[in-house]
Design an enzyme around this catalytic site. Structure first.
Site, PDB file in Angstrom:
ATOM      1  N   GLU A   1       0.852  -1.190   0.000  1.00 38.54           N
ATOM      2  CA  GLU A   1       0.000   0.000   0.000  1.00 38.54           C
ATOM      3  C   GLU A   1       0.896   1.251   0.000  1.00 38.54           C
ATOM      4  OE1 GLU A   1      -2.010   0.128   3.779  1.00 38.54           O
ATOM      5  OE2 GLU A   1      -3.396   1.719   3.188  1.00 38.54           O
TER       6      GLU A   1
ATOM      7  N   LYS B   1      -9.397   2.229  -1.778  1.00 41.68           N
ATOM      8  CA  LYS B   1      -9.602   1.583  -0.466  1.00 41.68           C
ATOM      9  C   LYS B   1     -10.927   2.010   0.172  1.00 41.68           C
ATOM     10  CE  LYS B   1      -7.071   0.846   3.901  1.00 41.68           C
ATOM     11  NZ  LYS B   1      -5.818   1.179   4.613  1.00 41.68           N
TER      12      LYS B   1
ATOM     13  N   VAL C   1       0.220  -2.442  10.744  1.00 46.38           N
ATOM     14  CA  VAL C   1       0.922  -2.129  11.989  1.00 46.38           C
ATOM     15  C   VAL C   1       0.429  -3.004  13.150  1.00 46.38           C
ATOM     16  CG1 VAL C   1       1.610   0.233  11.428  1.00 46.38           C
ATOM     17  CG2 VAL C   1      -0.671  -0.177  12.361  1.00 46.38           C
TER      18      VAL C   1
ATOM     19  N   CYS D   1      -5.083  -3.375   2.649  1.00 42.94           N
ATOM     20  CA  CYS D   1      -4.785  -3.429   4.080  1.00 42.94           C
ATOM     21  C   CYS D   1      -6.021  -3.622   4.953  1.00 42.94           C
ATOM     22  CB  CYS D   1      -3.992  -2.185   4.481  1.00 42.94           C
ATOM     23  SG  CYS D   1      -3.015  -2.465   5.987  1.00 42.94           S
TER      24      CYS D   1
END
Ligand code: ACM
Length: 268
Positions: free
Chosen positions: A38, A109, A169, A142
């Protein structure tokens, strides 16, 4: 067919550098489908909308995307790459599917994560599927993984491989993709980034790597390390994603009961 990913650490704001790294990976890789992370051109931790605007690209005529297109011309490789897209006054966290004859598909997205909600508009493309000859592919980006509807919609639209550019993350996604594959009988290629970004006095973001290819039976065909640049490819048998029969009595998609899958009111 052969699919792969390139896990690396884009340098924030250094589009030319990141582009050169991407072009080198394209040159080194002899596969059918290669997925990049991404926001692979710009980096992730923006500090203002003006910064996103400066590092975003208009798809038509974008020199960086044009160079990738030129590198792919005449070959057999299809690439999926995440980038910040500018369309008039709107910014999207997008991913482009580019092949030997140029751009084939664009995904914006849908489910924005954390501060992305400050900079980007939620995607308006929906979950489309494109035929690259060897397979039907769809894209989710993501945090879209957190909403099982993303992968399910792509599977219902006929996707056999879900390309999943990421900047993860939190630690949950790599294991969760096993379930996404099982419940949809698809292959997934998650291309995550590595490295640390700490910008504008904000808490640091450490990206978890662990890019992976997962098979329709939930088998992790390969998982990359947490902090190393990794260029990986493997052979997959696309017939596994086409067979939705679980046993002689159950067909994954035909056995759904959508009349009971209500929108619900709990989130209102
Ligand atoms: C994410 O959606 N980049 C976590």
């Amino acid at each position: 067919m052969k699919v792969g990913f390139f896990q690396f650490a884009p340098k924030f704001g250094e589009i030319q550098h990141n582009l050169n790294v991407i072009l080198q990976a394209i040159e080194e890789f002899s596969v059918d489908l290669l997925v990049f992370p991404e926001l692979a051109l710009s980096g992730y931790q923006f500090t203002s909308k003006a910064e996103v605007e400066e590092l975003s690209q208009e798809t038509a005529g974008c020199p960086a995307l044009q160079r990738i297109q030129t590198a792919l011309q005449g070959g057999g490789l299809y690439v999926v790459l995440g980038f910040a897209e500018r369309v008039g006054g709107n910014l999207y966290n997008s991913a482009l599917l580019i092949g030997p004859r140029g751009p084939l598909g664009l995904y914006r997205k849908t489910h924005l994560f954390f501060e992305e909600t400050l900079w980007f508009s939620p995607g308006n493309t929906g979950f489309q599927v494109w035929d690259i000859g060897t397979a039907k592919v769809g894209i989710m980006v993501c945090f879209d993984w957190f909403y099982p509807e993303s992968a399910r919609t792509l599977a219902l639209n006929g996707a056999e491989i879900l390309c999943h550019p990421s900047n993860l993350v939190l630690p949950y996604c790599p294991d969760a993709m096993v379930t996404r594959c099982l419940e949809n009988r698809v292959f997934t290629v998650t291309a995550n980034r590595i490295g640390l970004e700490e910008r504008g006095g904000k808490p640091p973001l450490r990206f978890i790597g662990m890019s992976e290819v997962v098979a329709p039976n939930g088998q992790i065909l390969f998982r990359a390390p947490e902090s190393e640049t990794s260029l990986y490819a493997c052979d997959i048998d696309i017939a596994q994603a086409r067979n939705k029969r679980i046993n002689p009595y159950n067909d994954l998609l035909k056995d759904r009961h959508p009349q009971w899958y209500a929108e619900g009111t709990a989130g209102e």
